[in-house]
Design an enzyme around this catalytic site. Sequence first.
Site, PDB file in Angstrom:
ATOM      1  N   SER A 180       0.794  -1.225   0.000  1.00 45.81           N
ATOM      2  CA  SER A 180       0.000   0.000   0.000  1.00 45.81           C
ATOM      3  C   SER A 180       0.827   1.276   0.000  1.00 45.81           C
ATOM      4  O   SER A 180       0.387   2.289  -0.522  1.00 45.81           O
ATOM      5  CB  SER A 180      -0.958  -0.012   1.191  1.00 45.81           C
ATOM      6  OG  SER A 180      -0.247  -0.150   2.396  1.00 45.81           O
TER       7      SER A 180
ATOM      8  N   HIS B 188      -5.241  -3.112  -3.070  1.00 49.43           N
ATOM      9  CA  HIS B 188      -4.921  -2.112  -4.102  1.00 49.43           C
ATOM     10  C   HIS B 188      -4.803  -2.718  -5.485  1.00 49.43           C
ATOM     11  O   HIS B 188      -4.519  -2.007  -6.446  1.00 49.43           O
ATOM     12  CB  HIS B 188      -3.613  -1.384  -3.760  1.00 49.43           C
ATOM     13  CG  HIS B 188      -3.711  -0.558  -2.534  1.00 49.43           C
ATOM     14  ND1 HIS B 188      -4.174   0.734  -2.529  1.00 49.43           N
ATOM     15  CD2 HIS B 188      -3.445  -0.855  -1.239  1.00 49.43           C
ATOM     16  CE1 HIS B 188      -4.174   1.208  -1.300  1.00 49.43           C
ATOM     17  NE2 HIS B 188      -3.734   0.262  -0.499  1.00 49.43           N
TER      18      HIS B 188
ATOM     19  N   LYS C  17     -11.690   0.994  -2.218  1.00 48.84           N
ATOM     20  CA  LYS C  17     -10.651   1.602  -3.058  1.00 48.84           C
ATOM     21  C   LYS C  17     -11.108   1.624  -4.523  1.00 48.84           C
ATOM     22  O   LYS C  17     -11.906   2.467  -4.875  1.00 48.84           O
ATOM     23  CB  LYS C  17      -9.328   0.903  -2.805  1.00 48.84           C
ATOM     24  CG  LYS C  17      -8.820   1.290  -1.401  1.00 48.84           C
ATOM     25  CD  LYS C  17      -7.688   0.503  -0.837  1.00 48.84           C
ATOM     26  CE  LYS C  17      -7.412   0.995   0.586  1.00 48.84           C
ATOM     27  NZ  LYS C  17      -6.580   0.088   1.373  1.00 48.84           N
TER      28      LYS C  17
HETATM   29  C1  LIG Z   1      -6.597  -0.164   2.771  1.00 52.46           C
HETATM   30  C2  LIG Z   1      -6.084  -1.506   3.081  1.00 52.46           C
HETATM   31  C3  LIG Z   1      -6.777  -2.344   3.956  1.00 52.46           C
HETATM   32  C4  LIG Z   1      -7.971  -1.874   4.716  1.00 52.46           C
HETATM   33  O1  LIG Z   1      -9.109  -1.864   3.919  1.00 52.46           O
HETATM   34  P1  LIG Z   1     -10.338  -1.001   4.406  1.00 52.46           P
HETATM   35  O2  LIG Z   1     -11.494  -1.540   3.667  1.00 52.46           O
HETATM   36  O3  LIG Z   1     -10.000   0.419   4.055  1.00 52.46           O
HETATM   37  O4  LIG Z   1     -10.446  -1.196   5.889  1.00 52.46           O
HETATM   38  C5  LIG Z   1      -6.309  -3.616   4.142  1.00 52.46           C
HETATM   39  N1  LIG Z   1      -5.197  -4.060   3.531  1.00 52.46           N
HETATM   40  C6  LIG Z   1      -4.499  -3.263   2.698  1.00 52.46           C
HETATM   41  C7  LIG Z   1      -3.284  -3.816   2.025  1.00 52.46           C
HETATM   42  C8  LIG Z   1      -4.912  -1.959   2.456  1.00 52.46           C
HETATM   43  O5  LIG Z   1      -4.205  -1.170   1.663  1.00 52.46           O
END
Ligand SMILES: *Cc1c(COP(=O)(O)O)cnc(C)c1O
Length: 392
Positions: A176, A204, A233
């Site tokens: 991330s 992502h 996302k």
């Molecule tokens: C953003 C993210 C999460 C968390 O996801 P949310 O739905 O925003 O809680 C988990 N793992 C990774 C790798 C992320 O980038």
Amino acid sequence: MKELATELDRLRGENLLRTRTLLSSAQQIEPVINGHKVLSFCSNDYLGLANHPRVIDAYVHAAKRFGVGSGASHLITGHHESHHALEEELSEFLGCERTLLFSTGYMANLGLISALTDRETCLFEDRLNHASLIDAAVLARARLKRYAHRDTHALAQALKAAGEADKFIASDGVFSMDGTVAPVDALQDLAQAHDARLVLDDAHGIGVLGAQGKGCTEGRHAVDTVLVGTLGKAFGVFGAFVGARTEVIEWCVQRARSYIYTTALPASVAEAARTALHLIIEEAWRRETLREHVEYFRDCATQTGIPLTDSETPIQPVVLGEATAALKVSRELLDEGLLVQAIRPPTVPKDQARLRITFCATHNRTHIDRLVECLARSCAESAARPQPAVGD
Ligand SMILES: *Cc1c(COP(=O)(O)O)cnc(C)c1O
């Protein structure tokens, strides 16, 4: 008792205090932040779906039919046909036997890993894994063993050393804060060779990577790999899911506490996510445009001396070192009307504070030209500035 005011002052003094910007428009590439319209390069709404008319319509329409609150957890009376349909469509899209919705990706990782591991499990994690995977290990009280970023050789050694113990590997799909991609083939091979379960958290990647947007496992045989994805996302909505073999999903329904002891997502959110999934499948141009933006940015940045990493995903970090340096460049960009957040420790390792630039399909080349121009100027000035002596 810890003196919190003193601790906060210390964070402020070290340029590590986090503050929130205030958004007063929709989430879009030119949002209104703190009362000013800016050009943003830091949203994870990669495909531009968070404010898409069809996604909004699906949400509104469902809210009118089903109301706004789900009223209970999935196991009581909260599990709606909309959730069920979304789970089935996600399974089909990703080629998983089953999919289970969670309220957030953070909760998905906590629930999944604590349900599938215990104190005897050796849990192998990439050193740059997302905080939720690390926190999950703590919650599960598993024997956490971290390996160097993408170092499959080190992982192989550690797996061997674990012998007959119950083994579990967890890795981000796309990292991330770095934009790097996990060595998926090697991880799958190692998991199989050492009888370890593999979880790839592709928060992502899904929607973004692969011609069809299936993420880092697209085109690979992945039924034995447990996939975690978020709907917050590339989907532009909210929520998350785990995709896996039937018995893994069924076990999560029985044991994942962050699934069982929480209110289900609103059905309207599930309907919005279904429409977002249809757009992810139908509108491949969004991924294609995103890829072109990344390529264009990397070409321009190379020509103007902006320090890049080897990321080829829409997450493009510019590593500046000290938190102070990253914060300074971020503020200079904001003065020019560009929003690029500085990412500081503990989110990234010490001395690796950075700007985390992300692109969206809805950016255009003029936007990217503006970013490159301001960034090149700011980075050049930052490099020319005398560094304070150690101890200052
Ligand atoms: C953003 C993210 C999460 C968390 O996801 P949310 O739905 O925003 O809680 C988990 N793992 C990774 C790798 C992320 O980038």
